[in-house]
Motif scaffolding. Sequence first.
Motif, PDB file in Angstrom:
ATOM      1  N   ALA A  27       4.055  -0.843 -14.264  1.00 55.87           N
ATOM      2  CA  ALA A  27       4.068  -0.248 -12.925  1.00 55.87           C
ATOM      3  C   ALA A  27       2.978   0.807 -12.796  1.00 55.87           C
ATOM      4  CB  ALA A  27       5.441   0.357 -12.630  1.00 55.87           C
ATOM      5  N   GLN A  28       2.788   1.620 -13.825  1.00 58.18           N
ATOM      6  CA  GLN A  28       1.729   2.634 -13.796  1.00 58.18           C
ATOM      7  C   GLN A  28       0.347   1.975 -13.742  1.00 58.18           C
ATOM      8  OE1 GLN A  28       2.895   4.762 -17.378  1.00 58.18           O
ATOM      9  NE2 GLN A  28       3.643   6.494 -16.174  1.00 58.18           N
ATOM     10  N   TYR A  29       0.196   0.873 -14.445  1.00 60.13           N
ATOM     11  CA  TYR A  29      -1.073   0.159 -14.433  1.00 60.13           C
ATOM     12  C   TYR A  29      -1.376  -0.378 -13.030  1.00 60.13           C
ATOM     13  CZ  TYR A  29      -4.536  -3.467 -15.528  1.00 60.13           C
ATOM     14  OH  TYR A  29      -5.670  -4.248 -15.564  1.00 60.13           O
ATOM     15  N   LEU A  30      -0.371  -0.939 -12.382  1.00 56.31           N
ATOM     16  CA  LEU A  30      -0.566  -1.464 -11.031  1.00 56.31           C
ATOM     17  C   LEU A  30      -0.789  -0.339 -10.029  1.00 56.31           C
ATOM     18  CD1 LEU A  30       2.050  -4.374 -10.935  1.00 56.31           C
ATOM     19  CD2 LEU A  30      -0.420  -4.505 -11.322  1.00 56.31           C
ATOM     20  N   GLU A  31      -0.119   0.794 -10.219  1.00 55.36           N
ATOM     21  CA  GLU A  31      -0.337   1.930  -9.331  1.00 55.36           C
ATOM     22  C   GLU A  31      -1.791   2.415  -9.400  1.00 55.36           C
ATOM     23  OE1 GLU A  31       3.726   4.517  -8.847  1.00 55.36           O
ATOM     24  OE2 GLU A  31       2.746   4.614 -10.816  1.00 55.36           O
ATOM     25  N   ALA A  32      -2.438   2.209 -10.552  1.00 53.14           N
ATOM     26  CA  ALA A  32      -3.831   2.653 -10.716  1.00 53.14           C
ATOM     27  C   ALA A  32      -4.833   1.711 -10.079  1.00 53.14           C
ATOM     28  CB  ALA A  32      -4.142   2.814 -12.201  1.00 53.14           C
ATOM     29  N   GLN A  33      -4.374   0.543  -9.632  1.00 50.21           N
ATOM     30  CA  GLN A  33      -5.285  -0.443  -9.048  1.00 50.21           C
ATOM     31  C   GLN A  33      -5.502  -0.135  -7.568  1.00 50.21           C
ATOM     32  OE1 GLN A  33      -6.731  -2.322 -11.309  1.00 50.21           O
ATOM     33  NE2 GLN A  33      -5.289  -1.346 -12.740  1.00 50.21           N
ATOM     34  N   LYS A  34      -6.593   0.575  -7.304  1.00 48.91           N
ATOM     35  CA  LYS A  34      -6.887   0.983  -5.927  1.00 48.91           C
ATOM     36  C   LYS A  34      -8.341   0.729  -5.581  1.00 48.91           C
ATOM     37  CE  LYS A  34      -3.302   4.558  -5.981  1.00 48.91           C
ATOM     38  NZ  LYS A  34      -2.983   5.977  -5.776  1.00 48.91           N
ATOM     39  N   GLN A  91     -16.864  -0.702   2.006  1.00 52.25           N
ATOM     40  CA  GLN A  91     -17.956  -0.485   1.072  1.00 52.25           C
ATOM     41  C   GLN A  91     -17.432  -0.179  -0.322  1.00 52.25           C
ATOM     42  OE1 GLN A  91     -21.110  -1.004   1.432  1.00 52.25           O
ATOM     43  NE2 GLN A  91     -21.678  -0.260  -0.613  1.00 52.25           N
ATOM     44  N   ALA A  92     -16.408   0.670  -0.398  1.00 53.01           N
ATOM     45  CA  ALA A  92     -15.811   1.007  -1.696  1.00 53.01           C
ATOM     46  C   ALA A  92     -15.185  -0.226  -2.335  1.00 53.01           C
ATOM     47  CB  ALA A  92     -14.778   2.104  -1.512  1.00 53.01           C
ATOM     48  N   ARG A  93     -14.562  -1.069  -1.545  1.00 53.52           N
ATOM     49  CA  ARG A  93     -13.908  -2.255  -2.103  1.00 53.52           C
ATOM     50  C   ARG A  93     -14.931  -3.304  -2.546  1.00 53.52           C
ATOM     51  NH1 ARG A  93      -7.929  -3.474   0.406  1.00 53.52           N
ATOM     52  NH2 ARG A  93      -7.078  -1.432  -0.140  1.00 53.52           N
ATOM     53  N   ARG A  94     -16.035  -3.389  -1.849  1.00 58.76           N
ATOM     54  CA  ARG A  94     -17.088  -4.310  -2.304  1.00 58.76           C
ATOM     55  C   ARG A  94     -17.592  -3.898  -3.682  1.00 58.76           C
ATOM     56  NH1 ARG A  94     -21.127  -7.475   1.455  1.00 58.76           N
ATOM     57  NH2 ARG A  94     -19.805  -8.020   3.222  1.00 58.76           N
ATOM     58  N   MET A  95     -17.755  -2.603  -3.878  1.00 57.95           N
ATOM     59  CA  MET A  95     -18.195  -2.112  -5.175  1.00 57.95           C
ATOM     60  C   MET A  95     -17.116  -2.350  -6.233  1.00 57.95           C
ATOM     61  SD  MET A  95     -20.007   1.457  -3.953  1.00 57.95           S
ATOM     62  CE  MET A  95     -20.393   1.934  -5.632  1.00 57.95           C
TER      63      MET A  95
END
Length: 312
Positions: free
Chosen positions: A305-312, A209-213
């Motif tokens: 790397a920090q930008y990619l780490e924030a992609q959750k 559900q979180a990923r759909r949003m």
Amino acid sequence: MFEGWPPPILDPAGPYAGSVTLLSWILFAMGAVVLLVVLAALYVALFGRRSLQEKLGGKSVIWVGGIAFPLVVLTALLVYGLSLTSHLSDDIRGDELRVRITGEMWWWRVAYLDEGGNAVIHDANELHIPAGEPVVLELESGDVIHSFWVPRLSGKLDMIPGRRNLMRIQADAPGTFGGQCAEFCGGPHALMGFTVIAHPPERFAQMMQARRMRETAPQTATIPGARLFQDAGCAACHRIAGTAANGLAGPDLTYMGARGSVGAGILQNHRGTLMGWIGNSQAIKPNNRMPPYTMLSSDQLTELAQYLEAQK
């Protein structure tokens, strides 16, 4: 290495792998028996008494040991093996979670499907499933023949260009399970890994559900690293939902920060491995299709790397 690696091949964690593992042990045992019989016959032929050697070379031994015995044993094994693994090809019910996995050179494209077969969540190199429930995988290839294999959850099945094969997997309990491409596909084939994470059903439902949003939520361009991601050309090959990055040549990075691995299951995911991969992935996984970015400074690599780490 990290959890789930290396993937054990004789430790089933679900019903679809259990039958394959049992059949494997039976084949191992029969192979051992045949080897012992052959060694015994060889010993008699070389060192046995003359009378035993004559009996060993007689027509009755050839008819029984060379024709009748293999015919009966192999036929029985074929019938038993087919009955043991028949559930692997049961009809699809239609209410299972369906995920389309496409083998690429040399990574895995992952798309979670809705009831109409449309991709609603995109990911790469990692599959999340609910524990205790069967999942149907639609296996495809984007280039050459690959083979999908997560030993603890099911058997292996080829991914063939222009064809869609169906496979079921199931994990009886939550856990992390390593997988591997099992068909030589050139280049860094041996470094084409995969990870399956089984969650408690309620946790899995919350995640989906979180990923759909997340797939439809716009992301602000002021996040540190977002501009550099575009300027460095990363967006030409990679997609991040909610941004202008819509590249399809490389893995989707929308959930890169939540993944357990970097480089398709070969390195544990943390800032250091991300920086090393971005800077020169060729030194880690030779001949993969991502060019080195040795022109970037250490500060720029850290920012990406920090930008990619924030992609959750």
